[in-house]
Design an enzyme around this catalytic site. Sequence first.
Site, PDB file in Angstrom:
ATOM      1  N   ALA A 192      37.163  46.722  33.215  1.00 57.50           N
ATOM      2  CA  ALA A 192      37.259  46.011  31.939  1.00 57.50           C
ATOM      3  C   ALA A 192      38.709  45.643  31.631  1.00 57.50           C
ATOM      4  CB  ALA A 192      36.671  46.862  30.824  1.00 57.50           C
ATOM      5  N   GLU A 193      39.650  46.562  31.905  1.00 57.56           N
ATOM      6  CA  GLU A 193      41.074  46.268  31.740  1.00 57.56           C
ATOM      7  C   GLU A 193      41.897  46.935  32.822  1.00 57.56           C
ATOM      8  OE1 GLU A 193      40.501  44.304  27.927  1.00 57.56           O
ATOM      9  OE2 GLU A 193      39.589  46.124  28.699  1.00 57.56           O
ATOM     10  N   THR A 194      42.957  46.234  33.199  1.00 58.06           N
ATOM     11  CA  THR A 194      44.056  46.827  33.952  1.00 58.06           C
ATOM     12  C   THR A 194      45.275  46.807  33.045  1.00 58.06           C
ATOM     13  OG1 THR A 194      43.187  46.147  36.104  1.00 58.06           O
ATOM     14  CG2 THR A 194      45.541  46.619  35.968  1.00 58.06           C
TER      15      THR A 194
END
Length: 274
Positions: free
Chosen positions: A44-46
């Site tokens: 979903a996020e880095t």
Amino acid sequence: MRQWTIDAFASAPFKGNPACVVEPFDRWPSDAWMQSLAAENNQAETAFLLKTADPARYGLRWFTPAREAPLCGHATLASAHALFAELGADVEVLAFDTLSGELRVRRDGERLEMDFPSDPPRRIDVPAGLSEALGAPVVEAWAGAYLVAVLEDEAAVRALKPDLAALNRLDGGATDGAGQVIAVALADAGRPYAVVSRFFAPAAGIPEDPTTGSAHCILMPLYGDKLGKQALEFHQAYPGRGGDLSCESRGARVILRGRGLTVVESRLRVEPAF
């Protein structure tokens, strides 16, 4: 460079929401390189961190597989966990300079406590097509950074199998744009949490997010007002995982508390592009 996959808002490994956190940089890589790595990670996020002269302060940016995010709670918690647990940050409070201003994270026993901006939503008419896209009747609709769809009960939230293409076309006045919808309801009696939700964000390249800190910047003021509470327990009911947050309203700020757990440490074999 090292990279960690960290489960945020997790009660155990493989719960909560995974985020990749890259070892802090001395200067920002190019936006295109960070976006490419985020797409490769496909979480979903880095989260990308930038060192400063102050060991308690870092720049922080978040990328979904499709775009840069203006605010991300779980990847902020994961970043703080990486600095405290993996890199040995010996400070009381970490400060992050972000697109949403300064965010602060402190230890709170086994949990981390994050200080985020509150986003009280406004009541709106239920957008045409929202119930059909979700596949369940929408009782109320609200708009903050994301569109909020209040459903009848916890069972309705858990049973959702939405039409993501249809959701992607819905706006409803959300300030962060179309295609990002929180489905929410009061929890069943006897649960250890008061509110249960799910978050769908096809516009950001995230069909469904396991646990979303930024969504609770909207949900805490909304349900704090509904229930007359300054602090509430929330559960995000992503199938097979689920995440738990303790939230508290403090005026223009929302306090989010949860655990971080490292599940993977890896090394990048591609040089950053600057």
